[in-house]
Motif scaffolding. Structure first.
Motif, PDB file in Angstrom:
ATOM      1  N   ILE A 106       0.847  -1.154  -0.072  1.00  0.00           N
ATOM      2  CA  ILE A 106      -0.144   0.128   0.027  1.00  0.00           C
ATOM      3  C   ILE A 106       0.779   1.332   0.008  1.00  0.00           C
ATOM      4  O   ILE A 106       1.938   1.255   0.405  1.00  0.00           O
ATOM      5  N   THR A 107       0.245   2.300  -0.425  1.00  0.00           N
ATOM      6  CA  THR A 107       0.842   3.674  -0.241  1.00  0.00           C
ATOM      7  C   THR A 107       0.748   4.336   1.138  1.00  0.00           C
ATOM      8  O   THR A 107       0.180   3.721   2.007  1.00  0.00           O
ATOM      9  N   GLY A 108       1.435   5.188   1.466  1.00  0.00           N
ATOM     10  CA  GLY A 108       1.579   5.795   2.742  1.00  0.00           C
ATOM     11  C   GLY A 108       2.902   5.797   3.571  1.00  0.00           C
ATOM     12  O   GLY A 108       3.704   4.891   3.401  1.00  0.00           O
ATOM     13  N   GLN A 109       2.984   6.889   4.248  1.00  0.00           N
ATOM     14  CA  GLN A 109       4.363   6.720   5.069  1.00  0.00           C
ATOM     15  C   GLN A 109       4.324   5.923   6.099  1.00  0.00           C
ATOM     16  O   GLN A 109       5.407   5.599   6.636  1.00  0.00           O
ATOM     17  N   ASP A 110       3.378   5.754   6.869  1.00  0.00           N
ATOM     18  CA  ASP A 110       3.374   4.776   8.015  1.00  0.00           C
ATOM     19  C   ASP A 110       3.517   3.312   7.551  1.00  0.00           C
ATOM     20  O   ASP A 110       4.182   2.879   8.665  1.00  0.00           O
ATOM     21  N   ASP A 112       4.245  -0.229   4.443  1.00  0.00           N
ATOM     22  CA  ASP A 112       4.313  -0.674   3.195  1.00  0.00           C
ATOM     23  C   ASP A 112       3.370  -1.736   2.956  1.00  0.00           C
ATOM     24  O   ASP A 112       2.824  -1.673   1.858  1.00  0.00           O
TER      25      ASP A 112
ATOM     26  N   HIS B 143      -7.944   8.742   7.077  1.00  0.00           N
ATOM     27  CA  HIS B 143      -6.466   8.447   6.621  1.00  0.00           C
ATOM     28  C   HIS B 143      -6.627   7.417   5.361  1.00  0.00           C
ATOM     29  O   HIS B 143      -7.182   6.287   5.752  1.00  0.00           O
ATOM     30  N   SER B 144      -6.255   8.020   4.153  1.00  0.00           N
ATOM     31  CA  SER B 144      -6.218   6.780   3.150  1.00  0.00           C
ATOM     32  C   SER B 144      -5.209   6.317   2.665  1.00  0.00           C
ATOM     33  O   SER B 144      -3.927   6.886   2.663  1.00  0.00           O
ATOM     34  N   SER B 145      -5.095   4.920   2.471  1.00  0.00           N
ATOM     35  CA  SER B 145      -4.218   4.344   1.848  1.00  0.00           C
ATOM     36  C   SER B 145      -4.571   3.616   0.331  1.00  0.00           C
ATOM     37  O   SER B 145      -5.661   3.313   0.250  1.00  0.00           O
TER      38      SER B 145
END
Lengths: 162, 162
Positions: A106-110, A112, B143-145
DNA sequence: GAAAATTAGCAAGCACATTGCGCTTTATTT
DNA sequence: AAATAAAGCGCAATGTGCTTGCTAATTTTC
Protein backbone atom coordinates in the motif's frame (compact mmCIF):
# COMPACT_ATOMS: atom_id res chain seq x y z
CA UNK A 1 -2.14 -8.03 -23.02
CA UNK A 2 -4.84 -9.11 -20.64
CA UNK A 3 -6.31 -5.63 -20.67
CA UNK A 4 -9.33 -6.64 -22.68
CA UNK A 5 -11.89 -4.44 -21.07
CA UNK A 6 -13.47 -4.36 -24.48
CA UNK A 7 -15.85 -6.98 -23.16
CA UNK A 8 -19.23 -5.43 -23.54
CA UNK A 9 -21.72 -6.20 -20.81
CA UNK A 10 -25.37 -5.53 -21.29
CA UNK A 11 -28.02 -5.16 -18.64
CA UNK A 12 -28.60 -8.90 -18.34
CA UNK A 13 -24.90 -9.65 -17.89
CA UNK A 14 -24.77 -7.13 -15.08
CA UNK A 15 -27.79 -8.74 -13.47
CA UNK A 16 -26.14 -12.13 -13.68
CA UNK A 17 -22.95 -10.85 -12.06
CA UNK A 18 -24.92 -9.02 -9.39
CA UNK A 19 -26.76 -12.20 -8.48
CA UNK A 20 -23.80 -14.53 -8.65
CA UNK A 21 -21.41 -12.42 -6.62
CA UNK A 22 -23.79 -12.66 -3.69
CA UNK A 23 -25.43 -16.02 -4.36
CA UNK A 24 -22.88 -18.36 -5.80
CA UNK A 25 -25.01 -21.34 -4.87
CA UNK A 26 -27.76 -20.45 -7.34
CA UNK A 27 -28.66 -23.10 -9.88
CA UNK A 28 -28.65 -22.02 -13.47
CA UNK A 29 -32.37 -22.53 -13.52
CA UNK A 30 -33.06 -20.17 -10.64
CA UNK A 31 -30.53 -17.66 -11.91
CA UNK A 32 -32.22 -17.61 -15.30
CA UNK A 33 -35.54 -16.81 -13.67
CA UNK A 34 -34.06 -13.97 -11.65
CA UNK A 35 -32.49 -12.29 -14.64
CA UNK A 36 -35.50 -12.90 -16.90
CA UNK A 37 -34.07 -15.44 -19.29
CA UNK A 38 -34.61 -19.07 -20.14
CA UNK A 39 -32.01 -21.55 -18.81
CA UNK A 40 -30.06 -22.09 -22.01
CA UNK A 41 -28.96 -18.55 -22.89
CA UNK A 42 -28.32 -17.94 -19.21
CA UNK A 43 -25.97 -20.89 -19.05
CA UNK A 44 -24.24 -19.68 -22.18
CA UNK A 45 -23.75 -16.19 -20.76
CA UNK A 46 -22.27 -17.48 -17.53
CA UNK A 47 -19.89 -19.66 -19.48
CA UNK A 48 -18.87 -16.68 -21.61
CA UNK A 49 -18.27 -14.57 -18.51
CA UNK A 50 -16.05 -17.30 -17.11
CA UNK A 51 -14.07 -17.61 -20.31
CA UNK A 52 -13.66 -13.85 -20.51
CA UNK A 53 -12.11 -13.97 -17.04
CA UNK A 54 -14.72 -11.69 -15.55
CA UNK A 55 -15.87 -14.50 -13.31
CA UNK A 56 -12.61 -15.48 -11.66
CA UNK A 57 -13.61 -18.24 -9.28
CA UNK A 58 -16.22 -19.55 -6.86
CA UNK A 59 -15.52 -19.81 -3.17
CA UNK A 60 -17.27 -20.98 -0.03
CA UNK A 61 -17.42 -18.70 2.99
CA UNK A 62 -17.06 -20.41 6.35
CA UNK A 63 -18.05 -19.24 9.83
CA UNK A 64 -14.84 -18.34 11.63
CA UNK A 65 -16.40 -18.26 15.06
CA UNK A 66 -17.83 -21.74 14.75
CA UNK A 67 -14.42 -22.91 13.67
CA UNK A 68 -12.82 -21.41 16.76
CA UNK A 69 -11.12 -18.60 14.86
CA UNK A 70 -12.34 -15.69 16.92
CA UNK A 71 -9.57 -13.15 16.40
CA UNK A 72 -9.02 -11.13 13.25
CA UNK A 73 -6.13 -8.71 13.19
CA UNK A 74 -5.22 -5.87 10.87
CA UNK A 75 -1.45 -5.46 10.73
CA UNK A 76 0.40 -2.54 9.25
CA UNK A 77 3.99 -3.33 8.45
CA UNK A 78 6.87 -1.08 7.53
CA UNK A 79 10.06 -2.24 5.83
CA UNK A 80 13.54 -0.92 6.55
CA UNK A 81 14.74 -0.81 2.97
CA UNK A 82 12.55 -0.46 -0.06
CA UNK A 83 14.42 -2.82 -2.33
CA UNK A 84 12.85 -5.41 -4.62
CA UNK A 85 14.73 -8.19 -2.81
CA UNK A 86 13.22 -7.20 0.54
CA UNK A 87 9.75 -7.09 -0.89
CA UNK A 88 10.05 -10.36 -2.75
CA UNK A 89 11.35 -12.17 0.29
CA UNK A 90 8.62 -10.75 2.47
CA UNK A 91 5.87 -11.66 0.06
CA UNK A 92 7.19 -15.15 -0.47
CA UNK A 93 7.33 -15.74 3.25
CA UNK A 94 3.91 -14.28 3.98
CA UNK A 95 2.41 -16.46 1.27
CA UNK A 96 3.42 -19.49 3.31
CA UNK A 97 1.25 -18.55 6.26
CA UNK A 98 -2.36 -19.73 6.03
CA UNK A 99 -3.36 -17.25 8.74
CA UNK A 100 -2.88 -14.42 6.25
CA UNK A 101 -6.11 -13.84 4.35
CA UNK A 102 -5.08 -10.62 2.70
CA UNK A 103 -1.77 -8.91 2.04
CA UNK A 104 -1.58 -5.64 0.16
CA UNK A 105 1.32 -3.46 -0.78
CA UNK A 106 0.00 0.00 0.00
CA UNK A 107 0.86 3.69 -0.27
CA UNK A 108 1.51 5.85 2.76
CA UNK A 109 4.42 6.86 4.90
CA UNK A 110 3.32 4.82 7.90
CA UNK A 111 3.36 1.41 6.32
CA UNK A 112 4.28 -0.61 3.27
CA UNK A 113 2.04 -3.62 3.79
CA UNK A 114 -1.38 -4.20 5.23
CA UNK A 115 -2.26 -7.71 6.35
CA UNK A 116 -5.47 -9.28 7.50
CA UNK A 117 -4.79 -12.25 9.73
CA UNK A 118 -7.13 -14.80 11.30
CA UNK A 119 -6.19 -16.81 14.39
CA UNK A 120 -7.98 -18.58 17.26
CA UNK A 121 -7.13 -16.09 20.01
CA UNK A 122 -4.67 -13.55 21.36
CA UNK A 123 -2.18 -16.17 22.48
CA UNK A 124 -1.96 -17.56 19.01
CA UNK A 125 -1.73 -14.08 17.57
CA UNK A 126 1.17 -13.26 19.83
CA UNK A 127 2.89 -16.42 18.76
CA UNK A 128 2.18 -15.71 15.10
CA UNK A 129 3.64 -12.23 15.34
CA UNK A 130 6.75 -13.28 17.21
CA UNK A 131 7.59 -16.46 15.35
CA UNK A 132 6.47 -15.55 11.89
CA UNK A 133 6.07 -11.87 11.07
CA UNK A 134 8.85 -10.25 13.07
CA UNK A 135 11.29 -12.91 11.93
CA UNK A 136 11.01 -11.89 8.30
CA UNK A 137 14.05 -9.96 7.05
CA UNK A 138 13.42 -6.25 6.70
CA UNK A 139 10.34 -5.90 8.86
CA UNK A 140 10.99 -2.81 10.91
CA UNK A 141 7.68 -1.49 12.15
CA UNK A 142 4.61 -3.45 13.08
CA UNK A 143 1.30 -2.00 14.20
CA UNK A 144 -1.59 -4.26 15.16
CA UNK A 145 -5.28 -3.50 15.32
CA UNK A 146 -7.96 -6.01 16.18
CA UNK A 147 -11.38 -6.40 14.75
CA UNK A 148 -14.02 -5.74 17.38
CA UNK A 149 -16.95 -6.10 15.05
CA UNK A 150 -17.52 -6.94 11.41
CA UNK A 151 -19.89 -4.28 10.18
CA UNK A 152 -19.51 -5.23 6.52
CA UNK A 153 -17.67 -8.26 5.27
CA UNK A 154 -18.34 -8.82 1.61
CA UNK A 155 -16.57 -9.75 -1.60
CA UNK A 156 -19.05 -8.00 -3.85
CA UNK A 157 -17.84 -5.31 -6.23
CA UNK A 158 -19.87 -2.18 -6.95
CA UNK A 159 -21.33 -2.84 -10.39
CA UNK A 160 -23.19 0.43 -10.52
CA UNK A 161 -20.31 2.11 -12.34
CA UNK A 162 -20.51 -0.18 -15.38
CA UNK B 1 -27.10 -19.24 21.95
CA UNK B 2 -25.47 -19.64 18.61
CA UNK B 3 -22.22 -20.60 20.28
CA UNK B 4 -22.46 -24.21 19.30
CA UNK B 5 -18.84 -24.92 18.66
CA UNK B 6 -19.69 -28.37 19.92
CA UNK B 7 -19.87 -29.38 16.29
CA UNK B 8 -17.32 -32.09 15.94
CA UNK B 9 -15.41 -32.15 12.71
CA UNK B 10 -13.40 -35.19 11.71
CA UNK B 11 -10.59 -35.35 9.22
CA UNK B 12 -12.92 -35.74 6.26
CA UNK B 13 -15.01 -32.72 7.22
CA UNK B 14 -11.88 -30.63 7.38
CA UNK B 15 -10.84 -31.88 3.97
CA UNK B 16 -14.24 -30.95 2.58
CA UNK B 17 -14.02 -27.44 4.01
CA UNK B 18 -10.46 -27.04 2.81
CA UNK B 19 -11.49 -27.93 -0.73
CA UNK B 20 -14.72 -25.96 -0.81
CA UNK B 21 -13.35 -22.74 0.58
CA UNK B 22 -10.98 -22.54 -2.38
CA UNK B 23 -12.98 -24.36 -5.02
CA UNK B 24 -16.63 -23.55 -4.59
CA UNK B 25 -17.35 -24.65 -8.13
CA UNK B 26 -16.52 -28.30 -7.41
CA UNK B 27 -19.23 -30.80 -8.20
CA UNK B 28 -20.18 -33.14 -5.41
CA UNK B 29 -18.77 -35.96 -7.46
CA UNK B 30 -15.33 -34.43 -7.82
CA UNK B 31 -15.34 -33.28 -4.22
CA UNK B 32 -16.10 -36.80 -3.04
CA UNK B 33 -13.14 -38.14 -4.98
CA UNK B 34 -10.79 -35.54 -3.51
CA UNK B 35 -11.78 -36.32 0.06
CA UNK B 36 -11.87 -40.07 -0.47
CA UNK B 37 -15.56 -40.75 -0.16
CA UNK B 38 -18.37 -41.90 -2.39
CA UNK B 39 -20.77 -39.20 -3.61
CA UNK B 40 -23.66 -39.88 -1.27
CA UNK B 41 -22.00 -39.53 2.14
CA UNK B 42 -20.09 -36.56 0.79
CA UNK B 43 -23.30 -34.83 -0.21
CA UNK B 44 -24.75 -35.58 3.20
CA UNK B 45 -21.76 -34.11 4.99
CA UNK B 46 -21.85 -30.92 2.98
CA UNK B 47 -25.52 -30.56 3.73
CA UNK B 48 -24.85 -31.08 7.44
CA UNK B 49 -22.08 -28.46 7.38
CA UNK B 50 -24.49 -26.01 5.79
CA UNK B 51 -27.20 -26.70 8.33
CA UNK B 52 -24.72 -26.36 11.19
CA UNK B 53 -23.89 -22.90 9.87
CA UNK B 54 -20.23 -23.72 9.31
CA UNK B 55 -20.71 -23.22 5.62
CA UNK B 56 -22.19 -19.73 5.57
CA UNK B 57 -22.62 -19.01 1.87
CA UNK B 58 -21.19 -19.39 -1.61
CA UNK B 59 -19.97 -16.41 -3.57
CA UNK B 60 -18.52 -15.66 -6.97
CA UNK B 61 -15.33 -13.63 -7.23
CA UNK B 62 -15.17 -11.18 -10.13
CA UNK B 63 -12.20 -9.52 -11.79
CA UNK B 64 -12.22 -5.90 -10.67
CA UNK B 65 -9.78 -4.73 -13.32
CA UNK B 66 -11.82 -6.16 -16.16
CA UNK B 67 -14.83 -4.42 -14.70
CA UNK B 68 -13.01 -1.10 -14.70
CA UNK B 69 -12.62 -1.00 -10.92
CA UNK B 70 -8.91 -0.40 -10.73
CA UNK B 71 -8.60 1.43 -7.41
CA UNK B 72 -8.84 -0.19 -4.00
CA UNK B 73 -8.44 2.01 -0.96
CA UNK B 74 -7.87 1.27 2.70
CA UNK B 75 -9.42 3.97 4.84
CA UNK B 76 -8.83 4.49 8.52
CA UNK B 77 -11.51 6.57 10.16
CA UNK B 78 -11.67 8.19 13.56
CA UNK B 79 -14.85 9.35 15.27
CA UNK B 80 -15.17 12.49 17.39
CA UNK B 81 -17.37 10.98 20.09
CA UNK B 82 -17.50 7.33 21.01
CA UNK B 83 -21.22 7.10 21.61
CA UNK B 84 -23.47 4.29 20.42
CA UNK B 85 -25.56 6.78 18.43
CA UNK B 86 -22.53 7.96 16.47
CA UNK B 87 -21.47 4.42 15.70
CA UNK B 88 -24.93 3.25 14.71
CA UNK B 89 -25.44 6.19 12.38
CA UNK B 90 -22.05 5.67 10.80
CA UNK B 91 -22.56 1.98 10.25
CA UNK B 92 -26.01 2.43 8.83
CA UNK B 93 -24.76 5.01 6.39
CA UNK B 94 -21.72 3.03 5.34
CA UNK B 95 -23.91 0.01 4.70
CA UNK B 96 -25.66 1.98 2.00
CA UNK B 97 -22.53 2.39 -0.10
CA UNK B 98 -21.81 -0.49 -2.48
CA UNK B 99 -18.21 0.70 -2.83
CA UNK B 100 -17.52 -0.49 0.71
CA UNK B 101 -16.46 -4.13 0.64
CA UNK B 102 -15.34 -4.33 4.23
CA UNK B 103 -15.96 -2.24 7.32
CA UNK B 104 -14.53 -3.20 10.67
CA UNK B 105 -14.72 -1.60 14.05
CA UNK B 106 -11.17 -1.91 15.31
CA UNK B 107 -8.98 -1.28 18.33
CA UNK B 108 -6.25 1.32 18.37
CA UNK B 109 -5.85 4.97 19.23
CA UNK B 110 -5.42 6.06 15.62
CA UNK B 111 -8.72 4.88 14.26
CA UNK B 112 -12.10 3.45 15.06
CA UNK B 113 -13.02 1.99 11.69
CA UNK B 114 -11.15 0.39 8.86
CA UNK B 115 -12.79 0.34 5.45
CA UNK B 116 -11.88 -1.33 2.21
CA UNK B 117 -13.35 0.53 -0.72
CA UNK B 118 -13.39 -0.26 -4.45
CA UNK B 119 -13.86 2.42 -7.10
CA UNK B 120 -12.95 2.94 -10.78
CA UNK B 121 -10.21 5.51 -10.29
CA UNK B 122 -8.86 8.35 -8.18
CA UNK B 123 -11.44 10.84 -9.38
CA UNK B 124 -14.23 8.61 -8.22
CA UNK B 125 -12.43 7.98 -4.98
CA UNK B 126 -12.13 11.67 -4.33
CA UNK B 127 -15.81 12.07 -5.02
CA UNK B 128 -16.67 9.13 -2.78
CA UNK B 129 -14.67 10.53 0.09
CA UNK B 130 -16.04 14.04 -0.18
CA UNK B 131 -19.67 13.29 -0.86
CA UNK B 132 -20.11 10.19 1.18
CA UNK B 133 -17.58 9.49 3.92
CA UNK B 134 -16.75 12.95 5.21
CA UNK B 135 -20.42 13.88 5.22
CA UNK B 136 -21.25 11.31 7.85
CA UNK B 137 -21.88 12.81 11.29
CA UNK B 138 -18.99 12.27 13.68
CA UNK B 139 -16.23 11.44 11.23
CA UNK B 140 -13.28 13.45 12.43
CA UNK B 141 -10.15 11.87 11.05
CA UNK B 142 -9.70 10.11 7.73
CA UNK B 143 -6.52 8.49 6.49
CA UNK B 144 -6.37 6.90 3.06
CA UNK B 145 -3.97 4.31 1.72
CA UNK B 146 -4.15 2.80 -1.72
CA UNK B 147 -3.50 -0.73 -2.80
CA UNK B 148 -0.50 -0.87 -5.11
CA UNK B 149 -0.47 -4.63 -5.43
CA UNK B 150 -2.57 -7.53 -4.18
CA UNK B 151 -0.08 -10.00 -2.82
CA UNK B 152 -2.68 -12.21 -1.19
CA UNK B 153 -6.40 -11.82 -1.63
CA UNK B 154 -8.22 -14.78 -0.22
CA UNK B 155 -11.29 -15.66 1.80
CA UNK B 156 -9.88 -18.94 3.09
CA UNK B 157 -9.60 -19.51 6.81
CA UNK B 158 -6.66 -21.36 8.37
CA UNK B 159 -8.10 -24.77 9.19
CA UNK B 160 -4.86 -26.10 10.59
CA UNK B 161 -5.84 -25.10 14.10
CA UNK B 162 -8.90 -27.38 14.22
C1' DG C 1 -16.86 -57.72 24.62
C1' DA C 2 -21.59 -56.95 23.15
C1' DA C 3 -25.14 -53.79 21.78
C1' DA C 4 -26.44 -49.48 19.80
C1' DA C 5 -25.71 -45.74 16.92
C1' DT C 6 -23.51 -43.66 13.33
C1' DT C 7 -21.89 -43.77 8.70
C1' DA C 8 -20.39 -45.67 4.19
C1' DG C 9 -21.83 -47.63 -0.19
C1' DC C 10 -25.09 -49.20 -3.71
C1' DA C 11 -28.90 -48.54 -6.80
C1' DA C 12 -32.69 -46.08 -8.54
C1' DG C 13 -35.32 -42.11 -9.42
C1' DC C 14 -35.23 -37.46 -10.42
C1' DA C 15 -33.81 -32.93 -11.43
C1' DC C 16 -30.78 -30.09 -13.72
C1' DA C 17 -27.31 -28.47 -17.05
C1' DT C 18 -26.13 -28.50 -21.70
C1' DT C 19 -26.07 -28.86 -26.82
C1' DG C 20 -28.21 -28.62 -31.46
C1' DC C 21 -31.49 -26.31 -34.10
C1' DG C 22 -35.09 -23.11 -35.92
C1' DC C 23 -36.72 -18.53 -35.35
C1' DT C 24 -36.77 -13.78 -33.93
C1' DT C 25 -34.51 -9.60 -33.24
C1' DT C 26 -30.82 -6.48 -33.86
C1' DA C 27 -27.02 -4.62 -36.48
C1' DT C 28 -24.74 -3.74 -40.91
C1' DT C 29 -24.30 -2.65 -45.57
C1' DT C 30 -25.48 -0.91 -50.07
C1' DA D 1 -34.88 2.34 -46.49
C1' DA D 2 -34.49 -2.38 -47.85
C1' DA D 3 -31.91 -6.41 -47.79
C1' DT D 4 -28.56 -9.20 -45.88
C1' DA D 5 -25.72 -10.75 -42.21
C1' DA D 6 -25.05 -11.69 -37.35
C1' DA D 7 -26.13 -12.49 -32.85
C1' DG D 8 -29.18 -14.20 -29.37
C1' DC D 9 -33.37 -16.40 -27.53
C1' DG D 10 -36.26 -20.43 -26.63
C1' DC D 11 -37.62 -25.24 -27.32
C1' DA D 12 -36.70 -30.00 -27.07
C1' DA D 13 -33.81 -33.87 -26.20
C1' DT D 14 -29.89 -36.02 -24.28
C1' DG D 15 -26.73 -36.94 -20.88
C1' DT D 16 -24.76 -36.16 -16.49
C1' DG D 17 -24.84 -35.55 -11.77
C1' DC D 18 -27.43 -35.01 -7.29
C1' DT D 19 -30.14 -37.12 -3.92
C1' DT D 20 -32.90 -40.48 -1.16
C1' DG D 21 -34.01 -45.20 0.69
C1' DC D 22 -32.01 -49.21 2.20
C1' DT D 23 -28.47 -52.68 3.71
C1' DA D 24 -24.00 -53.65 5.49
C1' DA D 25 -20.04 -52.41 7.99
C1' DT D 26 -17.60 -49.70 11.25
C1' DT D 27 -17.15 -47.17 15.30
C1' DT D 28 -18.55 -45.85 19.81
C1' DT D 29 -20.42 -46.65 24.30
C1' DC D 30 -21.70 -49.16 28.39
Amino acid sequence: MNTEKLVKLDRIDRKILEELQRHGELSNQELSERVGLSPSPCSRRVKALEEAGIIVRRVTILDHKKLGLALTAIILIGMDRHTPERFEAFERQVGEYPEVQECYLITGQDADYMLKVVVPDMDHYHEFLLNKITRIQGVSGVHSSFVLRRVIDSTALPLGYL
